[in-house]
Each structure stands twice: as C-alpha cells, then as structure tokens.
Design a protein around this motif. Structure first.
Motif, PDB file in Angstrom:
ATOM      1  N   ALA A   1       6.701  43.127  33.065  1.00  0.00           N
ATOM      2  CA  ALA A   1       7.062  42.050  33.987  1.00  0.00           C
ATOM      3  C   ALA A   1       6.247  42.163  35.269  1.00  0.00           C
ATOM      4  N   ASP A   2       6.031  43.397  35.743  1.00  0.00           N
ATOM      5  CA  ASP A   2       5.229  43.595  36.949  1.00  0.00           C
ATOM      6  C   ASP A   2       3.782  43.189  36.730  1.00  0.00           C
ATOM      7  N   LEU A   3       3.294  43.310  35.483  1.00  0.00           N
ATOM      8  CA  LEU A   3       1.930  42.875  35.172  1.00  0.00           C
ATOM      9  C   LEU A   3       1.813  41.357  35.129  1.00  0.00           C
ATOM     10  N   GLY A   4       2.961  40.676  35.100  1.00  0.00           N
ATOM     11  CA  GLY A   4       2.945  39.229  35.056  1.00  0.00           C
ATOM     12  C   GLY A   4       3.216  38.640  33.696  1.00  0.00           C
ATOM     13  N   VAL A   5       3.572  39.482  32.725  1.00  0.00           N
ATOM     14  CA  VAL A   5       3.870  38.970  31.388  1.00  0.00           C
ATOM     15  C   VAL A   5       5.192  38.213  31.436  1.00  0.00           C
ATOM     16  N   PRO A   6       5.228  36.952  31.017  1.00  0.00           N
ATOM     17  CA  PRO A   6       6.489  36.197  31.007  1.00  0.00           C
ATOM     18  C   PRO A   6       7.525  36.898  30.146  1.00  0.00           C
ATOM     19  N   LEU A   7       8.781  36.825  30.548  1.00  0.00           N
ATOM     20  CA  LEU A   7       9.835  37.500  29.805  1.00  0.00           C
ATOM     21  C   LEU A   7       9.870  37.056  28.347  1.00  0.00           C
ATOM     22  N   GLY A   8       9.574  35.794  28.093  1.00  0.00           N
ATOM     23  CA  GLY A   8       9.604  35.290  26.728  1.00  0.00           C
ATOM     24  C   GLY A   8       8.536  35.886  25.833  1.00  0.00           C
ATOM     25  N   GLN A   9       7.508  36.537  26.437  1.00  0.00           N
ATOM     26  CA  GLN A   9       6.430  37.111  25.643  1.00  0.00           C
ATOM     27  C   GLN A   9       6.477  38.631  25.585  1.00  0.00           C
ATOM     28  N   ILE A  10       7.413  39.219  26.311  1.00  0.00           N
ATOM     29  CA  ILE A  10       7.458  40.680  26.384  1.00  0.00           C
ATOM     30  C   ILE A  10       7.707  41.297  25.015  1.00  0.00           C
ATOM     31  N   GLY A  11       8.551  40.684  24.222  1.00  0.00           N
ATOM     32  CA  GLY A  11       8.819  41.223  22.897  1.00  0.00           C
ATOM     33  C   GLY A  11       7.571  41.318  22.057  1.00  0.00           C
ATOM     34  N   ALA A  12       6.683  40.327  22.173  1.00  0.00           N
ATOM     35  CA  ALA A  12       5.455  40.313  21.371  1.00  0.00           C
ATOM     36  C   ALA A  12       4.394  41.244  21.930  1.00  0.00           C
ATOM     37  N   VAL A  13       4.413  41.447  23.252  1.00  0.00           N
ATOM     38  CA  VAL A  13       3.376  42.237  23.905  1.00  0.00           C
ATOM     39  C   VAL A  13       3.704  43.724  23.896  1.00  0.00           C
ATOM     40  N   ALA A  14       4.984  44.077  23.935  1.00  0.00           N
ATOM     41  CA  ALA A  14       5.386  45.480  24.036  1.00  0.00           C
ATOM     42  C   ALA A  14       4.791  46.302  22.908  1.00  0.00           C
ATOM     43  N   GLY A  15       4.385  47.506  23.268  1.00  0.00           N
ATOM     44  CA  GLY A  15       3.811  48.394  22.266  1.00  0.00           C
ATOM     45  C   GLY A  15       2.372  48.020  21.973  1.00  0.00           C
ATOM     46  N   ALA A  16       1.951  48.221  20.745  1.00  0.00           N
ATOM     47  CA  ALA A  16       0.554  47.981  20.354  1.00  0.00           C
ATOM     48  C   ALA A  16       0.460  46.841  19.358  1.00  0.00           C
ATOM     49  N   GLY A  17       1.234  45.782  19.588  1.00  0.00           N
ATOM     50  CA  GLY A  17       1.213  44.649  18.687  1.00  0.00           C
ATOM     51  C   GLY A  17      -0.132  43.947  18.673  1.00  0.00           C
TER      52      GLY A  17
ATOM     53  N   VAL B   1      19.482  43.723  34.483  1.00  0.00           N
ATOM     54  CA  VAL B   1      19.773  44.415  33.226  1.00  0.00           C
ATOM     55  C   VAL B   1      20.579  43.509  32.308  1.00  0.00           C
ATOM     56  N   ARG B   2      21.584  42.842  32.862  1.00  0.00           N
ATOM     57  CA  ARG B   2      22.407  41.953  32.048  1.00  0.00           C
ATOM     58  C   ARG B   2      21.590  40.775  31.520  1.00  0.00           C
ATOM     59  N   HIS B   3      20.664  40.307  32.346  1.00  0.00           N
ATOM     60  CA  HIS B   3      19.799  39.201  31.921  1.00  0.00           C
ATOM     61  C   HIS B   3      18.938  39.633  30.733  1.00  0.00           C
ATOM     62  N   TYR B   4      18.407  40.845  30.775  1.00  0.00           N
ATOM     63  CA  TYR B   4      17.610  41.350  29.665  1.00  0.00           C
ATOM     64  C   TYR B   4      18.453  41.473  28.398  1.00  0.00           C
ATOM     65  N   HIS B   5      19.709  41.832  28.555  1.00  0.00           N
ATOM     66  CA  HIS B   5      20.597  41.868  27.383  1.00  0.00           C
ATOM     67  C   HIS B   5      20.725  40.478  26.778  1.00  0.00           C
ATOM     68  N   ARG B   6      20.924  39.482  27.644  1.00  0.00           N
ATOM     69  CA  ARG B   6      21.111  38.108  27.142  1.00  0.00           C
ATOM     70  C   ARG B   6      19.870  37.609  26.418  1.00  0.00           C
ATOM     71  N   LEU B   7      18.689  38.022  26.896  1.00  0.00           N
ATOM     72  CA  LEU B   7      17.432  37.589  26.275  1.00  0.00           C
ATOM     73  C   LEU B   7      17.106  38.386  25.018  1.00  0.00           C
ATOM     74  N   GLY B   8      17.862  39.441  24.777  1.00  0.00           N
ATOM     75  CA  GLY B   8      17.590  40.268  23.615  1.00  0.00           C
ATOM     76  C   GLY B   8      16.463  41.253  23.810  1.00  0.00           C
ATOM     77  N   LEU B   9      16.035  41.454  25.059  1.00  0.00           N
ATOM     78  CA  LEU B   9      14.957  42.394  25.349  1.00  0.00           C
ATOM     79  C   LEU B   9      15.466  43.833  25.391  1.00  0.00           C
ATOM     80  N   LEU B  10      16.697  43.997  25.827  1.00  0.00           N
ATOM     81  CA  LEU B  10      17.271  45.331  25.976  1.00  0.00           C
ATOM     82  C   LEU B  10      18.535  45.420  25.126  1.00  0.00           C
ATOM     83  N   GLU B  11      18.551  46.401  24.251  1.00  0.00           N
ATOM     84  CA  GLU B  11      19.686  46.580  23.346  1.00  0.00           C
ATOM     85  C   GLU B  11      20.961  46.933  24.121  1.00  0.00           C
ATOM     86  N   GLU B  12      22.056  46.350  23.687  1.00  0.00           N
ATOM     87  CA  GLU B  12      23.353  46.698  24.282  1.00  0.00           C
ATOM     88  C   GLU B  12      23.738  48.109  23.829  1.00  0.00           C
ATOM     89  N   PRO B  13      24.153  48.981  24.765  1.00  0.00           N
ATOM     90  CA  PRO B  13      24.538  50.337  24.367  1.00  0.00           C
ATOM     91  C   PRO B  13      25.983  50.386  23.875  1.00  0.00           C
TER      92      PRO B  13
END
Length: 258
Positions: free
Chosen positions: A56-72, A19-31
């Motif tokens: 991530a379980d599908l194999g999407v690299p963390l660096g691409q999750i922001g672009a892939v999330a949703g219906a981009g 969770v903390r790692h996702y915060h550092r990457l900017g994937l998960l907003e700090e509450p």
C-alpha cells in the motif's frame, strides 16, 4: 504469543479500523478468537499485515494487492502500472509547486488560469473567466500566444473597457473601439492563427464556437461586446490595408548592374 486487534495495529503502525477494513476486503485472514470472544492474532497475521502495508505504501491499490503479493506472474506489470501513475502524480505535484511559486512571486490571485500566473493580476474577473475557458479549448502554443498578448495589452484602454457601463453612449463606445483596434490588429499580424484557429483547437470547431459565444455573451455586457465587435472590424480593415500596401510595394531587386 497472541495479539489483540489494537496491539496488532500498533505493531504494524496502522489503525484498528484499517485492520478491520483489510478483513472485509479479504486481504487479511480473520484469526481465531479466545474464549472471551477477542481475536488472537499470530505472527503470520502480523507478517501478512506488514506485507499489505508495504504494498500500500508503494502505491499498489488495495484491489490489486492480492495479485501483486509474493512473486506472482502479474506483479511486474502491476508495479510498472503503479510506477507510471506515481510518475504522473509527481509531475502534477511539481507543476503545482511551480504554479504556486509563480502565484506568490507575482502576487496573482490563487485561482489564476493555469499558465497565466505571471499575468493573473492584470486580468479582470471576466477576462480571467474567459481565459479559464480558453485553457480547455486551445492547445499549449495558442495559450502561450494568448499570454503574450495579455503582457502587451494597453492597460489604460483595457481598464476603460473593463469599467464600461452597459448603457455607455455612442461616443464612448466609438472612441474605445478606435483605441482598441490597433492592438488587435497587431495581434492578428503577430499571430496569424487568430484568423483561422482550427489548427490550434483542442476541441471541435463546433464545440469551441458555441462555448465561446455562450461565454462572452454571459461574461461581458452589451456595451463591451459592441466595442469588441467594432474594434475587431477596424483591426481587420487595418490589417487588410497594411497587407495590400505591402503587396503593392515594389520589390527590391538590388538595382540594375552595369
């Protein structure tokens, strides 16, 4: 309802560090934090974390999750790239399992050269080393032919060459060369590319030649190299003589017809 970092991680099936790692990457907003300084996560954080974990379980690299999330717009292309990587990984894993099965079946050393598991136990340390190098220099067809050559090797002569002392006497060298030459000649006849391997190289001729020279010089002792050289000369002489005899032999034209 508000959750602590540990509670959120438990709900999502992950760890606090993740969770903390996702915060550092900017994937998960700090509450927001409570009055005591502890984070208080809400449902939107849990959902976002679950979406990240899904990708991530599908194999999407963390660096691409922001672009892939949703219906981009980039999601299909990114997923297709991930799918291609997964297919390649599956192929590698399947090949690894097949190789392991062959190693266990044939009792070969675990580090036998790729594709040579069935004959790995017949290779000396030097031969195994040189074959490992060959796998980087020759194409698949050449390697298949090399494996077939190993399968038909005269083990008695091969074992004597493997055990040959660096200071072996002239008589021993000459005898081994004479006995090794016929199998080398047969290989040249069966696999003509050995005389001109250019079409079966995966590297340039210069790289192949220099690598081969360096390898055999280090892996085999002087007496063994001398035997190989003598046997090679005799093998080529035998092949030339056989081909000359075949060329001189009268062709069967079926005889005269009355």
């Amino acid at each position: 309802m508000a959750w602590s970092t540990r509670e959120l991680a438990d709900l999502a099936g992950t760890t606090v560090n993740t969770v903390r790692h996702y915060h550092r990457l900017g994937l998960l907003e700090e509450p927001e934090r409570r009055y005591n300084g502890y984070k208080q996560y809400e449902v939107r954080h849990l959902v976002r974390l679950l979406r990240i974990r899904r990708l991530a379980d599908l194999g999407v690299p963390l660096g691409q999750i922001g672009a892939v999330a949703g219906a981009g717009d980039g999601a299909p292309q990114a997923l297709q790239a991930v799918d291609a990587e997964l297919a390649a990984s599956i192929e590698r894993l399947q090949q690894a399992r097949a190789d392991i099965a062959a190693i266990l079946r044939d009792g070969a050393p675990a580090d036998s050269p790729s594709g040579f598991e069935s004959v790995g136990s017949r290779l000396s340390e030097a031969d195994s080393s040189i074959v490992h190098i060959y796998t980087r220099l020759y194409d698949e067809q050449a390697l298949a032919d090399l494996r077939a050559m190993v399968e038909t090797d005269d083990d008695a002569v091969k074992d004597e060459v493997d055990a040959l002392a660096p200071d072996a006497d002239e008589e021993t060298r000459e005898s081994l060369a004479e006995r090794l030459a016929p199998s080398l000649a047969q290989n040249i006849l069966d696999y003509p590319w050995l005389s001109d391997p250019a079409s079966h190289l995966s590297k340039s001729e210069r790289v192949t030649q220099s690598t081969f020279v360096e390898a055999v010089t280090e892996l085999y002792n002087p007496a063994q190299l001398d035997v190989f050289a003598r046997a090679g000369i005799r093998a080529n002489e035998q092949v030339s003589a056989l081909r000359a005899a075949q060329a001189a032999a009268p062709q069967d034209g079926g005889g005269d017809r009355a």
